[in-house]
Design an enzyme around this catalytic site. Structure first.
Site, mmCIF file in Angstrom:
data_model
loop_
_atom_site.group_PDB
_atom_site.id
_atom_site.type_symbol
_atom_site.label_atom_id
_atom_site.label_comp_id
_atom_site.label_asym_id
_atom_site.label_seq_id
_atom_site.Cartn_x
_atom_site.Cartn_y
_atom_site.Cartn_z
ATOM 1 N N LYS A 21 0.735 -1.109 -0.022
ATOM 2 C CA LYS A 21 0.062 0.086 -0.039
ATOM 3 C C LYS A 21 0.827 1.204 0.070
ATOM 4 O O LYS A 21 1.944 1.079 0.539
ATOM 5 C CB LYS A 21 -0.976 0.099 1.236
ATOM 6 C CG LYS A 21 -0.423 -0.186 2.710
ATOM 7 C CD LYS A 21 0.637 0.457 3.227
ATOM 8 C CE LYS A 21 0.707 1.939 3.493
ATOM 9 N NZ LYS A 21 1.962 2.187 4.075
ATOM 10 N N TYR B 141 -4.548 4.184 6.288
ATOM 11 C CA TYR B 141 -5.044 3.150 7.202
ATOM 12 C C TYR B 141 -6.385 3.712 7.770
ATOM 13 O O TYR B 141 -7.365 2.750 8.058
ATOM 14 C CB TYR B 141 -3.925 2.861 8.433
ATOM 15 C CG TYR B 141 -2.753 1.965 8.057
ATOM 16 C CD1 TYR B 141 -2.759 0.566 8.079
ATOM 17 C CD2 TYR B 141 -1.596 2.756 7.622
ATOM 18 C CE1 TYR B 141 -1.891 -0.136 7.703
ATOM 19 C CE2 TYR B 141 -0.458 1.983 7.314
ATOM 20 C CZ TYR B 141 -0.782 0.539 7.521
ATOM 21 O OH TYR B 141 0.577 -0.517 7.007
HETATM 22 P P1 NAD Z 1 12.192 1.195 2.327
HETATM 23 O O1 NAD Z 1 13.067 2.457 2.195
HETATM 24 O O2 NAD Z 1 12.862 0.672 3.573
HETATM 25 O O3 NAD Z 1 12.620 0.149 1.484
HETATM 26 C C1 NAD Z 1 12.335 0.164 0.027
HETATM 27 C C2 NAD Z 1 13.457 -0.699 -0.880
HETATM 28 O O4 NAD Z 1 12.989 -0.261 -2.260
HETATM 29 C C3 NAD Z 1 14.837 -0.346 -0.558
HETATM 30 O O5 NAD Z 1 15.438 -1.642 -0.469
HETATM 31 C C4 NAD Z 1 15.204 0.320 -1.549
HETATM 32 O O6 NAD Z 1 16.635 0.040 -1.996
HETATM 33 C C5 NAD Z 1 14.341 -0.286 -3.027
HETATM 34 N N1 NAD Z 1 14.292 0.670 -4.062
HETATM 35 C C6 NAD Z 1 14.094 0.150 -5.222
HETATM 36 N N2 NAD Z 1 14.236 1.409 -6.217
HETATM 37 C C7 NAD Z 1 14.417 2.449 -5.347
HETATM 38 C C8 NAD Z 1 14.267 3.646 -5.726
HETATM 39 N N3 NAD Z 1 14.161 4.006 -7.052
HETATM 40 N N4 NAD Z 1 14.256 4.600 -4.842
HETATM 41 C C9 NAD Z 1 14.139 4.133 -3.528
HETATM 42 N N5 NAD Z 1 14.468 2.807 -3.011
HETATM 43 C C10 NAD Z 1 14.361 1.970 -4.100
HETATM 44 O O7 NAD Z 1 10.779 1.268 2.435
HETATM 45 P P2 NAD Z 1 9.649 0.520 3.186
HETATM 46 O O8 NAD Z 1 9.454 0.954 4.484
HETATM 47 O O9 NAD Z 1 10.012 -1.186 3.052
HETATM 48 O O10 NAD Z 1 8.414 0.643 2.259
HETATM 49 C C11 NAD Z 1 8.193 0.053 1.018
HETATM 50 C C12 NAD Z 1 6.833 -0.045 0.612
HETATM 51 O O11 NAD Z 1 6.261 -0.772 1.728
HETATM 52 C C13 NAD Z 1 6.050 1.185 0.768
HETATM 53 O O12 NAD Z 1 5.136 1.209 -0.341
HETATM 54 C C14 NAD Z 1 5.241 1.435 1.899
HETATM 55 O O13 NAD Z 1 4.046 2.127 2.163
HETATM 56 C C15 NAD Z 1 5.040 -0.269 2.196
HETATM 57 N N6 NAD Z 1 5.119 -0.426 3.265
HETATM 58 C C16 NAD Z 1 3.661 -1.097 4.114
HETATM 59 C C17 NAD Z 1 3.910 -1.387 5.465
HETATM 60 C C18 NAD Z 1 2.617 -2.178 6.033
HETATM 61 O O14 NAD Z 1 2.462 -2.319 7.255
HETATM 62 N N7 NAD Z 1 1.896 -2.801 5.143
HETATM 63 C C19 NAD Z 1 4.847 -0.888 6.425
HETATM 64 C C20 NAD Z 1 5.961 -0.414 5.959
HETATM 65 C C21 NAD Z 1 5.990 0.083 4.518
#
Ligand code: NAD
Length: 372
Positions: A138, A223
């Protein structure tokens, strides 16, 4: 389990009256179908090995029906480290240039996309064109139009598209939904959803409009939007919204810091919600009906979720959300199960229609009508 089964059976009947809920099977009921007599395991490739993927990967170690069989990352060192840790062979490791080749890889059923929001659209469409199912985190996309394109691409490719709505499998949340759908709170009058946290590092992608698509609303306010829909059990017909910004350096143009929004529902119920990147301790849902109430606090964090109703404390067990989610998603993808609250692409499109309308209401100051 019996009361849960009763709930599920009753839910099937009440789904006629409440289109939001459809026929269901418990996430952990044994699975026996003609196509899948032994119960098979969903083979998952994780794309974007960041913070959330780490949580999903650890939670999946306890899954009965889902396992990690593929990895997609732009960082070779992460592919090596995660490959060793989760026993994913080199032939199942890809980068963002090569991952279309999963079409030739029989070890992968589904790709779970956990990259920054703006990337979900193109990545999910590439996954679909490779003939694999997709789970998108999401928000599924940056707006409803893009989200619908993802749904259409998956439909054309004959693959399923799910959104990582983990709360739709959380036991206390499901108990409140059961109570509401069985009329235990009477006619629903009001919902309050408060979703927020104080965001840190100003350089992260969540504060970059191009990658995040907005600010707190896309990330955490979603949420409260999604929660209003499953707690009330209806789709909103209008929204109003007001934005406030106290820090224009951290929260640049198009990156919302705090939005208050209100929604109206066909029954006359109303919702009042707050989405923010500038306050801690905001994770609370409150549902009020003519005969009772439910309160969840915390309501959507990783848990344990806590809650009570007018009948007393909610005592359903805490199980790691992502473990429940991935086992349930195996049932949805492999066996066609319908969860109590949908997690398909259409569900993601609905939330984005509301997000589009909230941003439009902030910009115009006017109430936006919704047709969901
Ligand atoms: P994060 O920054 O920790 O991880 C993102 C990953 O994507 C990294 O490994 C990064 O290297 C990679 N990536 C690939 N291409 C990229 C680019 N062009 N720029 C930046 N990063 C790039 O983020 P996250 O917290 O893991 O969030 C990722 C997704 O998951 C988001 O859409 C967020 O909304 C979602 N999320 C959902 C929940 C949930 O509880 N459902 C919780 C946290 C995050």
């Amino acid at each position: 389990m019996n009361s849960r089964r009763d709930f599920l059976q009753k839910l099937t009947a009440s789904a006629i009256a409440i289109p939001f809920l459809s026929s269901v099977r418990a996430w952990n009921e044994p699975i026996h179908s003609a196509d899948n007599p032994q119960g098979s395991v969903l083979r998952v490739a994780l794309m974007g090995l960041g913070g959330y993927a780490s949580i999903v990967a650890e939670a999946m170690q306890k899954c009965k029906r889902a396992k990690i069989t593929g990895l997609i990352s732009g960082t070779p060192a992460k592919l090596n480290e995660w490959g060793t840790k989760y026993n994913v062979p080199e032939k199942n490791r890809y980068n963002y240039e090569t991952f279309d080749d999963i079409k030739n890889n029989p070890d992968i059923d589904v790709v779970y996309v956990t990259t920054p929001n703006a990337l979900h659209h193109d990545q999910v469409i590439r996954v679909a064109r490779a003939g694999k199912h997709a789970i998108s985190e999401k928000p599924m996309a940056l707006n409803a139009k893009d989200a619908q394109e993802m749904v259409d691409a998956c439909s054309e490719a004959g693959v399923k598209l799910l959104v990582g709505y983990r709360m739709h499998f959380e036991p206390k949340t499901l108990e409140v939904i059961r109570m509401r759908s069985e009329g235990e709170f009477g006619k629903i009058m009001f919902f309050q959803g408060q979703s927020g946290f104080r965001i840190g590092d100003p350089n992260q992608w969540r504060l970059n409009k191009a990658l995040a698509g907005g600010g707190s609303l896309m990330d955490i306010g979603i949420y409260a939007i999604n929660g209003a829909r499953y707690m009330i059990g209806e789709e909103p017909i209008w929204v109003t919204a007001q934005e406030t910004k106290t820090d224009t350096v951290k929260f640049k143009e198009g990156v919302d810091e705090t939005i208050q929004f209100q929604m109206g529902f066909p029954s006359g119920a109303v919702a009042s919600c707050l989405s923010t990147y500038n306050m801690n301790y905001l994770d609370r849902f409150y549902l009020n009906g003519e005969k009772g109430f439910a309160e969840l606090q915390p309501s959507t964090g990783y848990g344990p979720i806590k809650g009570r109703t007018n009948k007393g404390e909610l005592t359903q067990p805490h199980i790691t959300h992502q473990t429940l989610q991935m086992d349930a998603m195996a049932g949805i993808i492999l066996d066609g199960h319908a969860p109590a609250v949908p997690v398909d692409g259409a569900e993601g499109v609905k939330d984005l229609k509301i997000i589009d309308a909230i941003y439009a209401a902030c910009a115009s100051g006017k109430r936006q009508e919704l047709n969901i």
